[in-house]
Design a protein around this motif. Sequence first.
Motif, PDB file in Angstrom:
ATOM      1  N   HIS A 493       0.990  -1.294  -0.017  1.00 18.78           N
ATOM      2  CA  HIS A 493      -0.054  -0.072  -0.108  1.00 18.78           C
ATOM      3  C   HIS A 493       0.855   1.188   0.118  1.00 18.78           C
ATOM      4  N   LEU A 497       1.241   4.067  -2.795  1.00 21.74           N
ATOM      5  CA  LEU A 497       0.985   5.321  -2.663  1.00 21.74           C
ATOM      6  C   LEU A 497       1.991   6.052  -3.448  1.00 21.74           C
ATOM      7  N   VAL A 500       1.557   6.088  -7.182  1.00 18.89           N
ATOM      8  CA  VAL A 500       0.338   6.933  -7.451  1.00 18.89           C
ATOM      9  C   VAL A 500       1.090   8.372  -7.487  1.00 18.89           C
ATOM     10  N   ASP A 501       1.825   8.794  -6.412  1.00 17.74           N
ATOM     11  CA  ASP A 501       2.413  10.311  -6.473  1.00 17.74           C
ATOM     12  C   ASP A 501       3.225  10.388  -7.713  1.00 17.74           C
TER      13      ASP A 501
END
Lengths: 844, 204
Positions: A493, A497, A500-501
Amino acid sequence: MNNVTKNSILQTVEQKFRLGEVVLVIFEAYQIVGVEHQNRLLAIVKSGNSSALFAFNVSNYPPVNLSDLHIESVIPINETFLIDCSSGFGISSYQFIIISGNEQTLYYYYPDPEIFRSKEVFERTLKKLIQEYSEEKHGDFQWLEAYKSSDLTDIDLNIALNKFPPKNRESKFREELERRKPEYTIHEPYKIYCGTWNVNLNAPGEDLSLREWLATTEDAPDIYAIGLQEIDMSPETILRGEIRPDYNWIAKIMEGLHPADQYEELLTVRLVGMMLTIVIKKSLRGSISKCCSSMVGTGTLKFGNKGGVGISFQINETFMCFVNSHLAAHVQEFERRNEDHDEILRRMSFNDGFKSRNILEHHQIFWIGDLNYRLTKTDDEGIRTFCDYEKIFYLDQLYIQRVQEKRVFRDFQEGKINFRPTYKYDPGTDDWDSSEKNRAPAWCDRIFWKGARIEQIAYESVMQLRMSDHKPVYGVFIAYILTRDEAKFKKVHEEVLKTVDKYENDNQPQITVAETDIDFGMIRFHEHYSRELLVANNCHLPVDFEFISKDDSSNGVCEDWINISHLKGELITGNSLSIRIDIFIDEKAASKIIRRLRDSTPGEKVPLDILVLHVKNGRDVFITIFGEYQPSVFGLRLGTLMKLQKPLIEYTLQELVSIDDDVNNTIPYHKDAKAPREIWLLTDYLYRNGLLIPHLFTVQRKHKLSPRICAIRDWLDEWSTEPFPGTPQTAGEALLKILEALPEPLVTITEHNLSIYASYFDKCRELVVNKMSLLNRKIFLYILMFLKEIQKNYANNGMDDRTIVKVFSHPMCRHQNDQHCQRFLLQFLANDFKEFAKNEFAKQ
Amino acid sequence: MAKKTYDLLFKLLLIGDSGVGKTCILFRFSDDAFTSTFISTIGIDFKIKTVELRGKKIKLQIWDTAGQERFHTITTSYYRGAMGIMLVYDITNEKSFENIVKWLRNIDEHANEDVERMILGNKCDMTDKRVVNKERGEAIAREYGIRFMETSAKANINIEKAFCELAEAILDKTADNDNNPENQSIVVDRKAQDNSSVYKGCCA
């Protein structure tokens, strides 16, 4: 696709892949995007022990070059992969659904019913691969990374061409978590117990115990799915379409569960005689979500005396579905049973409040019930006495419909039947029906399943429960359920993140600007200057750009003497645009640019303006416009013009500003002059050459943009001794421009005052004296005397009073409402003011 | 059901003279990388990075501004809406340090009143070229009552810490605004943090 095209397409597709990756099948389908039908080429590709379905978007059909094919989806054929090809269901009979993971459901359509054969091959290949995977339970999908990560860096043509918006952060996040699921999930075995019993309208008696049915396994099952039929078939119940659960039966079920564990009822759904209860181990409560039920009544009037009830839920990462159904009765009615089956499949829909899914949109499905299929050779007494089930099993209508005809329960599995037919017995006994009807025995009560990673460990009937004319049946399964490893999940996770950033940072649309500094060099009054600003979209997203205001207070994106050819626009990937930036210093801008540059040092490149080029959802680029300005008589104060000691061209801009700023008049005027040299020169020239010229001035200002203005500008600024370079018309225009370019209007009387007094000549004269400085007053009267001369020559030049005042009123007064100013000027044209002017000219 | 990938969104701004390393600081924080080639920022860039503070996922949207003098009036219009501002100077450049006062004035004039500020003395790895000692940085920070840290984008010193501390200060403020008694402890925490330069944050 005929064979020739198909082969050439296959060759193109093969080029997309690396050595060792084999394209097994290609298949043409389409998707409906909005109202558009879009071609999709599906390819099943195998590498080593794993395979995947690739969906290509075809930009040019038939695809010849690699660039005609763009990977749209890559779907690993693993335990989450489902294909539902059941034509006849869904919104189109040509639809088929590919489900991957929990979120991704892709709807495709066959282009043509004619391609039945290639469809067969496609489906068969997929099913074979699914089977292979579920047998091996392992596959190395590492090779897919090369294709999947491509959307992070490669150009997605659909996005680049602005056909689709890029994925948003949230969907990217979900997609990444989904993609990395194998890293944080494990398959955990769960024991599933399914039981079905047609209770033949019996209520559960006090002394009835279901232990013999429900508690027969060694270990306690994790999940129970108990389906009952004919709990109550009274006319009232049927008419009411009873849906209230029968708590007597539920209580009885709860009593009869395996004693080795604690259970709780998850959900019960009932429709008339059918009831399905899901019971779970208490410890599982937290693993289950999105629990919901559905019911479908079939048969006459759809009252629900026949049909199905179902329960759907998510357990950890797996979607499970249980269906209990009671299909149409009677030996000869197998086709009606088939239709009931179809109807349940078509109409049963589970809605968890966010999403609807049908039966087939689950990873694991258990379908149980009194399906009512009989044995065809009903007259054969032998059936009643047989003991080798295998020999008579081929007489089973359901075997015929399912296995031979492939008519129902396609893709479902059933365990091998090793028990006596469960119907029909004399209640209370193990004896075959001895009533008048003398029903033949049949395996009415059955259990089917569909999905990967399910193993059946028992499939039995229970002879000891004799209350009904049916015997209960149960099936026990080990179902491997995808479960999250929380520690691993947390780590993934966090990484997701970050991804995704990065995705969001990488997916900022960016505009490439050839130069952020644009130098216009020396700029002069009334001349056109142009520069090109080349902008391009070199990123993989469409760029939506716009020049925006520098601050919130001003509305303009730039100084009003700058013009930008494209204030906003869109650029798709790879496109560029030449934006033209024009500068034209007209009479209105002349004084402004002088003010703007007042603090600059001579000879230094100065920013004339900074443009903010904003990209939607992206960064802003500042574009600085540099230039120098050569001041001219246009744009200076009257006072300044009166104080010039040498040709204007010999002053620096800064010197002129300091004279302009000399409000205390420390620098002396040319006291004897009525008007500045420039105004005098122009009026003098006009006086001598222009008075007789028809339409010397026009309201339309025909010579407004004449290039001769520049020549006149130089002649004036240089104190040239050459002959006047202009024509009377352009000299007139230059005079108007000098007036218009003044930082403040010549006539300093307010609009309000003129509106009241413009009809009285006396008052007008008073206003001139009281409201205008001596310098302005003199120049005003000087110009008016010149206008009087034009008026006098009306017979030759056709300039009437109205035209004269219309031309001069705005340049002189610059009022919003020009009417009062026109009346004011008319007063002077209509009256004799020679004496008044003489007096004023004499003042020092 | 689209679950948000973050709990809070903070907008931060980097300001300071041209060449002090604003872009490098941001690049180090967002991409964990450093490039020594100097490309002047001509405009406004932003990057995002999600950090986890006190169990909350905070998406930081960090705006990097052009430092060149001629853009100063334009960049001030981006101050509004920023919840935190990093004022960066270069410890090897006296002028950039002196200008901090000017930048602080700019913030007063243009930014939200309750904006969290922090001064960063960047390039602290370049000890041999240092002209502004740490004490002067601390002194000005004390004078204005704001946070201070020396950083190096090149050597990756204090970059993450600086952002997390600034974010945490904003988080405290956000928490202060709720009248939730649970948040009282955080208020105390913040005061403790103000008094010491010891980093207590928890950027994972």
